[in-house]
Design a protein around this motif. Structure first.
Motif: not given
Length: 67
Positions: A1-8, A43-44, A59-65
């Protein structure tokens, strides 16, 4: 999951501080920091909020770097 690095990455690319983004999203800065550093999972509702804020599908935020 890439959420953390993507939002940063997105925050920094726009030149925003954690305080600025947290205030815009009506989050505590510590909550945003915890998301960015994988201390806690979003959370959702938080996923929906980030998706709308950055105009990027969940989906992009979670699964794509994005970096």
């Amino acid at each position: 999951m890439f959420f953390s690095q993507n939002i940063k990455f997105l925050r920094k690319r726009k030149g925003f501080t954690q305080d600025q983004v947290a205030q815009s999203l009506e989050l505590n800065r510590s909550t945003l920091n915890n998301y960015e550093n994988e201390v806690s999972q979003p959370t959702v509702q938080a996923l929906l909020t980030f998706s709308k804020y950055y105009h990027i599908a969940i989906d992009t935020l979670l699964n794509i770097d994005l970096t």
